[in-house]
Design a protein around this motif. Structure first.
Motif, PDB file in Angstrom:
ATOM      1  N   TYR A  75       0.790  -1.209  -0.149  1.00 53.44           N
ATOM      2  CA  TYR A  75      -0.124  -0.071  -0.037  1.00 53.44           C
ATOM      3  C   TYR A  75       0.804   1.233   0.097  1.00 53.44           C
ATOM      4  O   TYR A  75       1.330   1.572   1.100  1.00 53.44           O
ATOM      5  N   GLN A  76       1.032   1.731  -1.115  1.00 52.82           N
ATOM      6  CA  GLN A  76       2.106   3.054  -1.424  1.00 52.82           C
ATOM      7  C   GLN A  76       1.269   4.382  -1.043  1.00 52.82           C
ATOM      8  O   GLN A  76       0.185   4.572  -1.305  1.00 52.82           O
ATOM      9  N   VAL A  77       1.949   5.007  -0.156  1.00 51.09           N
ATOM     10  CA  VAL A  77       1.581   6.491   0.141  1.00 51.09           C
ATOM     11  C   VAL A  77       2.500   7.346   0.040  1.00 51.09           C
ATOM     12  O   VAL A  77       3.783   7.019   0.447  1.00 51.09           O
ATOM     13  N   HIS A  78       2.150   8.468  -0.891  1.00 51.87           N
ATOM     14  CA  HIS A  78       3.471   9.651  -1.136  1.00 51.87           C
ATOM     15  C   HIS A  78       2.949  10.705  -0.395  1.00 51.87           C
ATOM     16  O   HIS A  78       1.907  11.207  -0.077  1.00 51.87           O
ATOM     17  N   LEU A  79       4.034  11.337   0.185  1.00 50.93           N
ATOM     18  CA  LEU A  79       4.005  12.579   1.124  1.00 50.93           C
ATOM     19  C   LEU A  79       4.811  13.644   0.355  1.00 50.93           C
ATOM     20  O   LEU A  79       6.110  13.477  -0.109  1.00 50.93           O
ATOM     21  N   HIS A  80       4.063  14.864   0.283  1.00 48.99           N
ATOM     22  CA  HIS A  80       4.805  16.095  -0.426  1.00 48.99           C
ATOM     23  C   HIS A  80       4.493  17.230   0.577  1.00 48.99           C
ATOM     24  O   HIS A  80       3.548  17.428   0.998  1.00 48.99           O
ATOM     25  N   TRP A  81       5.820  17.589   1.116  1.00 48.63           N
ATOM     26  CA  TRP A  81       5.817  18.863   2.174  1.00 48.63           C
ATOM     27  C   TRP A  81       5.366  19.892   1.435  1.00 48.63           C
ATOM     28  O   TRP A  81       5.768  20.326   0.423  1.00 48.63           O
ATOM     29  N   ALA A  82       4.347  20.620   1.977  1.00 49.84           N
ATOM     30  CA  ALA A  82       4.059  21.978   1.373  1.00 49.84           C
ATOM     31  C   ALA A  82       4.427  23.063   2.048  1.00 49.84           C
ATOM     32  O   ALA A  82       4.962  23.994   1.292  1.00 49.84           O
ATOM     33  N   SER A  83       4.372  23.265   3.242  1.00 43.09           N
ATOM     34  CA  SER A  83       5.027  24.392   3.929  1.00 43.09           C
ATOM     35  C   SER A  83       5.075  24.324   5.450  1.00 43.09           C
ATOM     36  O   SER A  83       4.193  23.386   6.050  1.00 43.09           O
ATOM     37  N   ARG A 142       4.803  23.284   8.876  1.00 38.18           N
ATOM     38  CA  ARG A 142       4.657  21.702   9.468  1.00 38.18           C
ATOM     39  C   ARG A 142       3.591  21.226   8.698  1.00 38.18           C
ATOM     40  O   ARG A 142       3.053  20.101   9.408  1.00 38.18           O
ATOM     41  N   LYS A 143       3.416  21.113   7.284  1.00 38.06           N
ATOM     42  CA  LYS A 143       2.239  20.718   6.860  1.00 38.06           C
ATOM     43  C   LYS A 143       2.630  19.988   5.554  1.00 38.06           C
ATOM     44  O   LYS A 143       3.480  20.593   4.593  1.00 38.06           O
ATOM     45  N   GLY A 144       1.977  19.107   5.074  1.00 41.76           N
ATOM     46  CA  GLY A 144       2.226  18.303   3.943  1.00 41.76           C
ATOM     47  C   GLY A 144       0.923  17.708   3.508  1.00 41.76           C
ATOM     48  O   GLY A 144      -0.157  17.719   3.821  1.00 41.76           O
ATOM     49  N   ILE A 145       1.048  17.009   2.012  1.00 39.66           N
ATOM     50  CA  ILE A 145      -0.100  16.043   1.667  1.00 39.66           C
ATOM     51  C   ILE A 145       0.163  14.872   1.401  1.00 39.66           C
ATOM     52  O   ILE A 145       1.202  14.779   0.683  1.00 39.66           O
ATOM     53  N   ILE A 146      -0.657  14.057   1.794  1.00 41.87           N
ATOM     54  CA  ILE A 146      -0.479  12.519   1.527  1.00 41.87           C
ATOM     55  C   ILE A 146      -1.276  12.044   0.347  1.00 41.87           C
ATOM     56  O   ILE A 146      -2.661  12.648   0.230  1.00 41.87           O
ATOM     57  N   GLN A 147      -1.032  11.179  -0.290  1.00 41.13           N
ATOM     58  CA  GLN A 147      -1.706  10.738  -1.354  1.00 41.13           C
ATOM     59  C   GLN A 147      -1.254   9.466  -1.938  1.00 41.13           C
ATOM     60  O   GLN A 147      -0.277   8.947  -1.559  1.00 41.13           O
ATOM     61  N   SER A 148      -2.062   8.669  -2.686  1.00 42.91           N
ATOM     62  CA  SER A 148      -1.716   7.339  -3.324  1.00 42.91           C
ATOM     63  C   SER A 148      -2.185   7.258  -4.709  1.00 42.91           C
ATOM     64  O   SER A 148      -3.244   7.844  -5.030  1.00 42.91           O
ATOM     65  N   ASP A 149      -1.460   6.603  -5.440  1.00 42.27           N
ATOM     66  CA  ASP A 149      -1.850   6.578  -6.954  1.00 42.27           C
ATOM     67  C   ASP A 149      -3.053   5.693  -7.041  1.00 42.27           C
ATOM     68  O   ASP A 149      -3.700   5.764  -7.962  1.00 42.27           O
ATOM     69  N   ALA A 150      -3.262   4.881  -6.021  1.00 46.84           N
ATOM     70  CA  ALA A 150      -4.409   4.094  -5.997  1.00 46.84           C
ATOM     71  C   ALA A 150      -5.866   4.328  -5.582  1.00 46.84           C
ATOM     72  O   ALA A 150      -6.868   3.854  -5.530  1.00 46.84           O
ATOM     73  N   LEU A 151      -5.591   5.671  -5.021  1.00 47.66           N
ATOM     74  CA  LEU A 151      -6.906   6.591  -4.421  1.00 47.66           C
ATOM     75  C   LEU A 151      -6.984   7.752  -5.015  1.00 47.66           C
ATOM     76  O   LEU A 151      -6.242   8.411  -5.660  1.00 47.66           O
ATOM     77  N   ASN A 152      -8.301   8.292  -4.826  1.00 49.74           N
ATOM     78  CA  ASN A 152      -8.760   9.539  -5.756  1.00 49.74           C
ATOM     79  C   ASN A 152      -8.660  10.765  -4.603  1.00 49.74           C
ATOM     80  O   ASN A 152      -8.788  12.057  -5.352  1.00 49.74           O
ATOM     81  N   THR A 153      -8.250  10.941  -3.601  1.00 53.34           N
ATOM     82  CA  THR A 153      -8.181  11.929  -2.738  1.00 53.34           C
ATOM     83  C   THR A 153      -6.761  12.265  -2.228  1.00 53.34           C
ATOM     84  O   THR A 153      -6.303  11.270  -1.959  1.00 53.34           O
TER      85      THR A 153
END
Length: 145
Positions: A7-15, A17-28
């Motif tokens: 189950y792959q989850v990617h995190l992108h640091w935004a600014s 102490r905040k980031g965005i997590i997402q997965s190619d397998a999911l829509n949100t």
């Protein structure tokens, strides 16, 4: 079906102490941040601690739904509150206990004992609970329609 899954989850640091997590397998995508109880934490955004407790809670639900179906347990409603206790143990923060408060509504009052057994079996079979060191406590409630 294989016994191994990823189950792959990617995190992108935004600014900050905040980031965005997402997965190619999911829509949100989910915005995540340090909780406000910690320095520079941000209120109103999912924290790793919330996601951790949410993972146990949602796994309990999905396991319960499978066990209830296999047990032919009829119910009209299910919801579950979960509370994770964050404590400092030996100088390190950890979620020490997660208490689940499932509330199940049955139509047949004679099925209360079966419903409690199904919830207990579900907690014991929950793969997320079985994958963590935190104690998971079950506090079920059964209602009748």
């Amino acid at each position: 079906m294989s016994d191994n899954h990823q189950y792959q989850v990617h995190l992108h640091w935004a600014s900050d102490r905040k980031g965005i997590i997402q997965s190619d397998a999911l829509n949100t995508k989910i915005e995540v941040a340090t909780p406000p109880e910690f320095p520079k934490g941000i209120a109103g955004i999912w924290s790793p601690e919330h996601l951790f407790v949410g993972a146990v809670n949602s796994c309990f639900m999905t396991t319960f739904l499978a066990v209830a179906e296999n047990s032919k347990l009829d119910f009209s409603a299910f919801e579950c509150n979960a509370i994770g206790m964050l404590e400092k143990v030996e100088g390190k923060f950890q979620i020490t206990t997660i208490t689940l408060f499932p509330q199940l509504t049955l139509v047949d009052e004679d099925k209360k004992d079966k419903a409690l057994r199904v919830m207990e079996m579900s907690e014991k079979a929950c793969l997320v609970s079985n994958s963590i060191r935190s104690q998971v406590v079950l506090e079920p409630v059964v209602l009748f329609a």
